[in-house]
Design a protein around this motif. Sequence first.
Motif, PDB file in Angstrom:
ATOM      1  N   ASN A 100      75.605 -77.855  66.111  1.00 35.52           N
ATOM      2  CA  ASN A 100      75.729 -77.265  64.782  1.00 35.52           C
ATOM      3  C   ASN A 100      74.749 -77.859  63.775  1.00 35.52           C
ATOM      4  O   ASN A 100      74.053 -77.134  63.076  1.00 35.52           O
ATOM      5  N   VAL A 101      74.693 -79.172  63.660  1.00 31.03           N
ATOM      6  CA  VAL A 101      73.795 -79.798  62.673  1.00 31.03           C
ATOM      7  C   VAL A 101      73.189 -81.070  63.261  1.00 31.03           C
ATOM      8  O   VAL A 101      73.870 -81.830  63.947  1.00 31.03           O
ATOM      9  N   ILE A 130      70.137 -76.923  61.104  1.00 33.63           N
ATOM     10  CA  ILE A 130      71.432 -76.284  61.334  1.00 33.63           C
ATOM     11  C   ILE A 130      71.233 -75.029  62.172  1.00 33.63           C
ATOM     12  O   ILE A 130      70.426 -74.167  61.823  1.00 33.63           O
ATOM     13  N   TYR A 172      79.699 -73.989  56.703  1.00 34.01           N
ATOM     14  CA  TYR A 172      78.378 -74.450  56.274  1.00 34.01           C
ATOM     15  C   TYR A 172      78.508 -75.588  55.265  1.00 34.01           C
ATOM     16  O   TYR A 172      77.786 -76.583  55.339  1.00 34.01           O
TER      17      TYR A 172
END
Length: 163
Positions: free
Chosen positions: A68-69, A90, A110
């Motif tokens: 995800n990040v 991201i 987010y």
Amino acid sequence: MTLEIDRQVAVADAADAELPGLADLEAWVARALDHVEEPRRELTVRFVERDESQQLNRDYRDKDKPTNVLSFPFEGPPGIDLGLLGDLVICHAVVVAEAAEQGKSCHDHYAHLVIHGCLHLLGYDHIDEAEAEEMEALERTLLAGFGIADPYRDERSEDASDT
């Protein structure tokens, strides 16, 4: 010092409306940085496809899958302050899938991931349990300021049911 964010989009199939805009990014990053005296206030937030995320995750973390990040703190020469905090990368497709799986909005997910990534840029980590508890508590507090629910609530209830 003012906050400067370089927002980069390298996602072919996402309408710009699906991705956080600069105003949201600035709010989330500012919230993450406001609790510390941080002279570095410039960073890049790059939204990418699965393949770029996987390659970076493999190259820098030895994990051959998209994530995800990813956080890449800037490490400048000693004694020279350039104001650069680092980069967040991201993966949009992973964020969308996780948000759906976890029953939350992409916007809220987010927000969590940007704050989470910024805390990594500031040196926070979740390798051991004590560090994880400190980082997660701070994330919950920062997200609550935006009216966003505890992103770890389901994990804690699962942990409780396992005992």
